[in-house]
Scaffold this motif. Structure first.
Motif, PDB file in Angstrom:
ATOM      1  N   PRO A 265       0.934  -0.808   0.004  1.00 35.05           N
ATOM      2  CA  PRO A 265       0.295  -0.352  -0.165  1.00 35.05           C
ATOM      3  C   PRO A 265       1.103   1.384  -0.325  1.00 35.05           C
ATOM      4  N   GLU A 266       1.791   1.258   0.635  1.00 35.61           N
ATOM      5  CA  GLU A 266       2.963   2.496   0.779  1.00 35.61           C
ATOM      6  C   GLU A 266       3.518   2.975  -0.671  1.00 35.61           C
ATOM      7  N   ALA A 267       3.578   1.769  -2.138  1.00 36.83           N
ATOM      8  CA  ALA A 267       3.699   2.068  -2.593  1.00 36.83           C
ATOM      9  C   ALA A 267       2.967   2.628  -3.785  1.00 36.83           C
ATOM     10  N   GLY A 268       1.509   1.845  -3.665  1.00 42.63           N
ATOM     11  CA  GLY A 268       0.464   3.084  -4.096  1.00 42.63           C
ATOM     12  C   GLY A 268       0.562   4.412  -3.751  1.00 42.63           C
ATOM     13  N   ALA A 269       0.107   4.479  -2.632  1.00 39.17           N
ATOM     14  CA  ALA A 269       0.333   5.941  -1.903  1.00 39.17           C
ATOM     15  C   ALA A 269       0.818   6.634  -2.466  1.00 39.17           C
ATOM     16  N   ALA A 270       2.744   6.795  -2.555  1.00 39.49           N
ATOM     17  CA  ALA A 270       3.369   7.721  -2.438  1.00 39.49           C
ATOM     18  C   ALA A 270       3.197   7.802  -4.171  1.00 39.49           C
ATOM     19  N   LEU A 271       1.971   7.157  -4.458  1.00 39.03           N
ATOM     20  CA  LEU A 271       2.104   7.892  -6.236  1.00 39.03           C
ATOM     21  C   LEU A 271       0.936   9.033  -6.596  1.00 39.03           C
TER      22      LEU A 271
END
Ligand SMILES: Cc1cc2nc3c(=O)[nH]c(=O)nc-3n(C[C@H](O)[C@H](O)[C@H](O)COP(=O)(O)OP(=O)(O)OC[C@H]3O[C@@H](n4cnc5c(N)ncnc54)[C@H](O)[C@@H]3O)c2cc1C
Ligand code: SF4
Length: 325
Positions: A265-271
Motif C-alpha cells: 500500500p505504501e507504494a501506491g500511496a507514494a503515487l
C-alpha cells in the motif's frame, strides 16, 4: 520415473454434479482443471486424492466476455489475438503469456493458475528426496528447513496471473455447498505457505469478474532465470487510475516474494495525486523495495531478488507512463 498413484477420475457435466461428487468423495476428493500443477504434485505425493474430479467438461466454467473470464479457460485462450483489446485484460493476457511454455499454456487454466500450490525448493521434490531430509511441515514433516525456528511455512506464491488480479481489483465468484459468494482477489489469498487460499476445498472457482475499464491501466513484469518455462522469482503488477496526467489511485502487487500476492500500500500511496514523474516512480519503487522480503527457497540469491524489486517496479511504472503520453 515418477508415477501417478491410482485414483478414481470423474467427469461431471454441471457444477451441481461436480459439487455432489466432491461431497461424496469428502476430504479424499480434489478438483482438477488442466492438471499441470496437480498431477506433478500427485506424482511427488504432495497431494494424494483418491478421487479426482475434472472441471473441464463444465460449459459454465468456459465463459469469456470483456468482464467475465471463466475459470476453465486455458492460458492460451486468454492470450489469443481474438481477445477484446482493452487494457485491463491486456495485463491479464500478458501475465498468462508469461506462464511457462506453449504446451503448458494449452493445458493450464486460469482457475488452476489462481489456485496454484505455493512452491519451495524443499517441497517441490520427489517423495524420496523429501524423505531423505525427514520432510518438512508443508507435507509429512514438522520443521521448516527455510526458517527452522518458524512456526509457519514460507512457501512462495508463484502464480503469474494472481498478482494482476489483485492489482486490478478483480473479484472471484466461488460456488460451494453453502451457495455462491463473490470474493475480492486480494482476500482470496493468505500469507501462509500451507493455508494459502481462503477458498474452502469444496468450493469451485467459477469465474473472475474484471472491473470495467474506466480510465485504468495495468501492466505485469516478471523476473525469472530463463525467458521461457521458469516460474516467477519476482512478479510486479502495477495498476493506475488516471485523472488526466495525474495518478488518482494506484496499486503495486508483488508476486514470488511471499506466500501470497503481496500488495504494498505504501507504494501506491507514494503515487496518489502526483504526476508519474521519475521522482515519484523512484519513491514508489523504494516503498515497494522495503517490505519485499524474498526467502532463500526459490531461484537466485535472495538479496539480489530484493534489489530487483526496485528495478522491476520502476520498469512497470515507466511502461504505464509511456502508454499514457
Ligand atoms: C514446468 C512447469 C512450469 C510452470 N511455470 C509456471 C509459470 O511460469 N507461472 C505460473 O504461474 N505457473 C506455472 N506453472 C504452473 C501451472 O502450469 C499453471 O499455473 C497452470 O495455469 C495451472 O493450471 P491447471 O489448470 O493446470 O491447474 P491444475 O493442476 O488443474 O490445478 C491446480 C490447483 O487448483 C485447483 N483448481 C483448479 N481449477 C480450479 C477451480 N476452477 N476451482 C477450484 N479449484 C481449482 C486444483 O484442485 C489444484 O489444487 C508451471 C508448471 C510446470 C509443470
Ligand atoms: S517454507 Fe519451510 S515448511 Fe514451507 S515448504 Fe519450504 S521448507 Fe517446507
Amino acid at each position: 520415473m515418477l508415477r501417478l498413484p491410482s485414483f478414481t477420475y470423474l467427469q461431471p457435466k454441471t457444477l451441481a454434479e461436480a459439487l455432489r461428487m466432491k461431497a461424496d468423495a469428502g476430504p479424499d476428493g480434489m478438483f482438477v482443471a488442466g492438471g499441470t500443477d496437480l498431477y506433478p504434485n500427485m506424482k511427488r505425493r504432495h497431494q494424494e486424492p483418491k478421487t479426482v474430479i475434472s472441471l473441464m467438461g463444465i460449459a459454465e466454467l468456459r465463459r469469456l466476455d470483456s468482464t467475465t473470464l471463466g475459470a476453465c479457460l486455458t492460458l492460451s485462450e486468454l492470450t489469443a489475438p481474438s481477445r477484446p483489446p482493452d487494457r485491463l485484460t491486456a495485463a491479464v493476457s500478458t501475465a498468462a503469456r508469461l506462464v511457462s511454455t506453449p504446451l503448458l499454456r494449452n493445458m493450464g487454466t486460469l482457475g488452476g493458475n489462481l489456485c496454484l500450490d505455493t512452491r519451495c525448493n524443499y517441497y517441490n521434490q520427489s517423495y524420496e528426496w523429501r524423505k531423505s531430509i525427514d520432510f518438512c511441515m508443508k507435507k509429512d514433516g514438522h520443521i521448516c528447513w527455510v526458517a527452522p525456528s518458524s512456526p509457519r511455512c514460507w512457501a512462495v506464491s508463484s502464480s503469474d496471473v494472481a498478482p494482476v488480479m489483485v492489482a486490478i481489483g478483480a473479484e472471484y465468484r466461488l460456488l460451494g455447498p453453502q451457495g455462491e459468494r463473490l470474493v475480492p482477489a486480494g482476500r482470496f489469498y493468505h500469507n501462509d505457505g500451507i493455508n494459502y487460499l481462503t477458498k474452502q476445498p469444496d468450493e469451485i472457482l467459477v469465474d473472475v469478474r474484471l472491473p470495467k475499464p474506466n480510465g485504468w491501466d495495468a501492466v505485469y513484469h516478471k523476473l525469472r532465470r530463463r525467458g521461457s518455462f521458469d516460474f516467477p522469482v519476482l512478479g510486479v503488477a502495477a495498476w493506475i487510475q488516471w485523472n488526466g496526467k495525474t495518478v488518482a489511485d494506484a496499486r503495486i502487487v508483488l508476486g514470488g516474494v511471499a506466500s501470497y500476492p503481496q500488495e504494498v500500500p505504501e507504494a501506491g500511496a507514494a503515487l496518489k495525486g502526483a504526476p508519474l514523474s521519475d521522482e515519484f516512480i523512484a519513491a514508489a519503487a523504494d516503498a515497494a523495495y522495503r517490505p519485499s522480503k524474498p526467502m532463500d527457497n526459490t531461484d537466485f540469491d535472495l538479496s539480489w531478488r530484493k534489489q530487483m524489486t526496485r528495478v522491476y517496479v520502476t520498469r512497470a511504472l515507466g511502461e504505464l507512463r509511456d502508454r499514457h503520453r
